[in-house]
Design a protein around this motif. Structure first.
Motif, PDB file in Angstrom:
ATOM      1  N   LEU A 168      24.198   4.594  29.632  1.00  0.00           N
ATOM      2  CA  LEU A 168      24.191   3.877  28.362  1.00  0.00           C
ATOM      3  C   LEU A 168      23.035   2.883  28.383  1.00  0.00           C
ATOM      4  CD1 LEU A 168      25.458   2.631  25.693  1.00  0.00           C
ATOM      5  CD2 LEU A 168      26.854   1.218  27.203  1.00  0.00           C
ATOM      6  N   ILE A 169      22.267   2.827  27.308  1.00  0.00           N
ATOM      7  CA  ILE A 169      21.197   1.844  27.190  1.00  0.00           C
ATOM      8  C   ILE A 169      21.447   1.003  25.955  1.00  0.00           C
ATOM      9  CG2 ILE A 169      18.718   1.457  26.953  1.00  0.00           C
ATOM     10  CD1 ILE A 169      18.231   4.090  28.362  1.00  0.00           C
ATOM     11  N   VAL A 170      21.449  -0.309  26.142  1.00  0.00           N
ATOM     12  CA  VAL A 170      21.657  -1.242  25.040  1.00  0.00           C
ATOM     13  C   VAL A 170      20.454  -2.168  24.966  1.00  0.00           C
ATOM     14  CG1 VAL A 170      23.048  -2.717  26.574  1.00  0.00           C
ATOM     15  CG2 VAL A 170      23.142  -3.081  24.116  1.00  0.00           C
ATOM     16  N   ALA A 171      19.950  -2.387  23.776  1.00  0.00           N
ATOM     17  CA  ALA A 171      18.848  -3.316  23.553  1.00  0.00           C
ATOM     18  C   ALA A 171      19.283  -4.346  22.521  1.00  0.00           C
ATOM     19  CB  ALA A 171      17.609  -2.571  23.061  1.00  0.00           C
ATOM     20  N   THR A 172      18.907  -5.598  22.752  1.00  0.00           N
ATOM     21  CA  THR A 172      19.319  -6.640  21.820  1.00  0.00           C
ATOM     22  C   THR A 172      18.403  -7.845  21.957  1.00  0.00           C
ATOM     23  OG1 THR A 172      21.247  -7.853  20.976  1.00  0.00           O
ATOM     24  CG2 THR A 172      21.021  -7.701  23.372  1.00  0.00           C
ATOM     25  N   LEU A 173      18.795  -8.942  21.326  1.00  0.00           N
ATOM     26  CA  LEU A 173      18.028 -10.185  21.322  1.00  0.00           C
ATOM     27  C   LEU A 173      18.813 -11.293  22.015  1.00  0.00           C
ATOM     28  CD1 LEU A 173      17.034  -9.686  17.657  1.00  0.00           C
ATOM     29  CD2 LEU A 173      15.306 -10.265  19.351  1.00  0.00           C
ATOM     30  N   ASN A 174      18.107 -12.090  22.803  1.00  0.00           N
ATOM     31  CA  ASN A 174      18.737 -13.162  23.557  1.00  0.00           C
ATOM     32  C   ASN A 174      18.944 -14.393  22.673  1.00  0.00           C
ATOM     33  OD1 ASN A 174      19.772 -14.593  25.716  1.00  0.00           O
ATOM     34  ND2 ASN A 174      18.070 -14.117  27.090  1.00  0.00           N
ATOM     35  N   ARG A 175      20.074 -15.058  22.880  1.00  0.00           N
ATOM     36  CA  ARG A 175      20.372 -16.255  22.088  1.00  0.00           C
ATOM     37  C   ARG A 175      19.771 -17.490  22.783  1.00  0.00           C
ATOM     38  NH1 ARG A 175      25.256 -15.892  22.199  1.00  0.00           N
ATOM     39  NH2 ARG A 175      25.894 -17.757  23.354  1.00  0.00           N
ATOM     40  N   THR A 176      18.469 -17.649  22.615  1.00  0.00           N
ATOM     41  CA  THR A 176      17.738 -18.778  23.182  1.00  0.00           C
ATOM     42  C   THR A 176      16.987 -19.492  22.063  1.00  0.00           C
ATOM     43  OG1 THR A 176      15.746 -17.468  23.581  1.00  0.00           O
ATOM     44  CG2 THR A 176      17.403 -17.519  25.350  1.00  0.00           C
ATOM     45  N   LEU A 177      16.558 -20.708  22.335  1.00  0.00           N
ATOM     46  CA  LEU A 177      15.764 -21.428  21.345  1.00  0.00           C
ATOM     47  C   LEU A 177      14.438 -20.731  21.101  1.00  0.00           C
ATOM     48  CD1 LEU A 177      16.445 -25.146  22.359  1.00  0.00           C
ATOM     49  CD2 LEU A 177      17.430 -23.853  20.446  1.00  0.00           C
ATOM     50  N   LYS A 178      13.898 -20.094  22.139  1.00  0.00           N
ATOM     51  CA  LYS A 178      12.657 -19.336  21.991  1.00  0.00           C
ATOM     52  C   LYS A 178      12.848 -18.177  21.021  1.00  0.00           C
ATOM     53  CE  LYS A 178       9.166 -17.067  24.927  1.00  0.00           C
ATOM     54  NZ  LYS A 178       8.839 -16.742  26.345  1.00  0.00           N
ATOM     55  N   ALA A 179      13.984 -17.496  21.129  1.00  0.00           N
ATOM     56  CA  ALA A 179      14.277 -16.392  20.214  1.00  0.00           C
ATOM     57  C   ALA A 179      14.506 -16.901  18.801  1.00  0.00           C
ATOM     58  CB  ALA A 179      15.487 -15.606  20.704  1.00  0.00           C
ATOM     59  N   LEU A 180      15.135 -18.064  18.668  1.00  0.00           N
ATOM     60  CA  LEU A 180      15.329 -18.653  17.345  1.00  0.00           C
ATOM     61  C   LEU A 180      13.980 -18.935  16.692  1.00  0.00           C
ATOM     62  CD1 LEU A 180      17.059 -19.950  15.108  1.00  0.00           C
ATOM     63  CD2 LEU A 180      17.059 -22.061  16.472  1.00  0.00           C
ATOM     64  N   ALA A 181      13.061 -19.495  17.474  1.00  0.00           N
ATOM     65  CA  ALA A 181      11.762 -19.870  16.932  1.00  0.00           C
ATOM     66  C   ALA A 181      10.901 -18.660  16.593  1.00  0.00           C
ATOM     67  CB  ALA A 181      11.030 -20.765  17.930  1.00  0.00           C
ATOM     68  N   LEU A 182      10.900 -17.651  17.480  1.00  0.00           N
ATOM     69  CA  LEU A 182       9.978 -16.534  17.307  1.00  0.00           C
ATOM     70  C   LEU A 182      10.617 -15.320  16.627  1.00  0.00           C
ATOM     71  CD1 LEU A 182       8.081 -16.708  20.715  1.00  0.00           C
ATOM     72  CD2 LEU A 182       7.409 -17.655  18.504  1.00  0.00           C
ATOM     73  N   ALA A 183      11.811 -14.896  17.081  1.00  0.00           N
ATOM     74  CA  ALA A 183      12.420 -13.669  16.556  1.00  0.00           C
ATOM     75  C   ALA A 183      13.117 -13.887  15.222  1.00  0.00           C
ATOM     76  CB  ALA A 183      13.419 -13.107  17.570  1.00  0.00           C
ATOM     77  N   LYS A 184      13.570 -15.103  14.975  1.00  0.00           N
ATOM     78  CA  LYS A 184      14.246 -15.392  13.710  1.00  0.00           C
ATOM     79  C   LYS A 184      13.303 -16.075  12.721  1.00  0.00           C
ATOM     80  CE  LYS A 184      17.371 -16.152  10.587  1.00  0.00           C
ATOM     81  NZ  LYS A 184      17.833 -15.042   9.711  1.00  0.00           N
ATOM     82  N   ILE A 185      12.919 -17.322  13.012  1.00  0.00           N
ATOM     83  CA  ILE A 185      12.092 -18.072  12.065  1.00  0.00           C
ATOM     84  C   ILE A 185      10.699 -17.474  11.944  1.00  0.00           C
ATOM     85  CG2 ILE A 185      11.085 -20.327  11.554  1.00  0.00           C
ATOM     86  CD1 ILE A 185      13.497 -21.560  13.078  1.00  0.00           C
ATOM     87  N   GLY A 186      10.063 -17.206  13.092  1.00  0.00           N
ATOM     88  CA  GLY A 186       8.708 -16.675  13.071  1.00  0.00           C
ATOM     89  C   GLY A 186       8.617 -15.290  12.458  1.00  0.00           C
ATOM     90  N   ALA A 187       9.484 -14.364  12.918  1.00  0.00           N
ATOM     91  CA  ALA A 187       9.404 -12.971  12.470  1.00  0.00           C
ATOM     92  C   ALA A 187       9.819 -12.806  11.011  1.00  0.00           C
ATOM     93  CB  ALA A 187      10.262 -12.081  13.362  1.00  0.00           C
TER      94      ALA A 187
END
Length: 253
Positions: A168-187
């Motif tokens: 099984l392979i699972v891919a996701t996003l980490n709940r970090t402030l870096k992810a908030l800044a780049l993957a959420k707000i930035g993207a």
């Protein structure tokens, strides 16, 4: 209106709002410059990882034209089929499901145009488990778990669809402030890579949470394996940095 596009029984882990959001843009899955352009850029990195992990797990020869012939694969949350089609070309017998009927219609039409035989159907992982479907040698759930209502139950369901010896392979996003800044707000709001509202940072998951979800299951979890984007090359690559995007593997012996 269809059930898979608007609502779901309480026993399903899907989030109806997320299903509706992706259904609304289903026709754009295969447009490399459309709303799913980031996935088209991400796909080579994902495909390389899946191929490498499967070759190692099943002892197949990577020089073969279709190295995974004779093996079954389930693509959960397949969207428009961006992973399902290359998996079929590698020899897997592919079953691909999505909670959105519109996504499935787009995926099936495109596969027919390419002359590929992929068993597409609008369904959830829970439905397949209830139907005693599979088990499957490989199960993929890529960038899906952060969109479901009950990630723990969803991941456990995925593992129960896995055959002995499977991967099984699972891919996701980490709940970090870096992810908030780049993957959420930035993207979403600065670069406009994906439509605003695509992700909810609070639904991002830490690797240790995935491990905890499967602590009582008869499986082994490996990773995380980080992936990062280089603005200089415009490409994704494997990395030791798991602060934003990462993948994990689960094996059943």
């Amino acid at each position: 209106m269809t059930q898979t596009d608007t609502a779901a029984p309480a026993s399903w882990s899907i989030d109806p709002a997320d299903v509706a959001r992706f259904s609304a843009i289903a026709a754009e899955w295969w447009d490399p410059k459309g709303k799913f352009a980031p996935l088209h850029v991400f796909n080579p990195c994902r495909l390389t990882f899946i191929r490498e992990q499967a070759l190692a797990r099943f002892g197949r020869d990577g020089n073969d034209r279709a190295p995974f012939e004779g093996l079954s694969l389930l693509d959960i949350g397949c969207g428009g089929g961006l992973l399902s089609e290359p998996m079929a070309r590698l020899g897997f017998s592919v079953t691909a499901i999505d909670a959105s009927e519109r996504n499935i219609a787009t995926a099936a039409t495109h596969a027919d145009e390419q002359g590929l035989q992929i068993a597409y159907r609008p369904a959830t992982a829970e439905q397949l488990l209830a139907e005693n479907a599979g088990p499957f040698d490989v199960v993929l759930t890529m960038e899906v778990i952060e969109h479901v209502a009950d990630p723990g139950e969803f991941l456990r369901t995925c593992t129960r669809l896995l055959a002995p010896g499977g991967l099984l392979i699972v891919a996701t996003l980490n709940r970090t402030l870096k992810a908030l800044a780049l993957a959420k707000i930035g993207a979403e709001y600065v670069l406009r890579w994906v439509p605003p509202g695509t992700h909810d940072w609070k639904q991002f998951l830490k690797p240790e949470e995935l491990r905890a979800f499967l602590a009582a299951e008869p499986v082994a979890m490996h990773g995380p394996f980080g992936v990062t984007y280089s603005p200089l090359t415009g490409r994704w690559s494997r990395s030791t940095d798991c602060d934003i995007n990462y993948m994990m593997t689960v094996t059943r012996d």
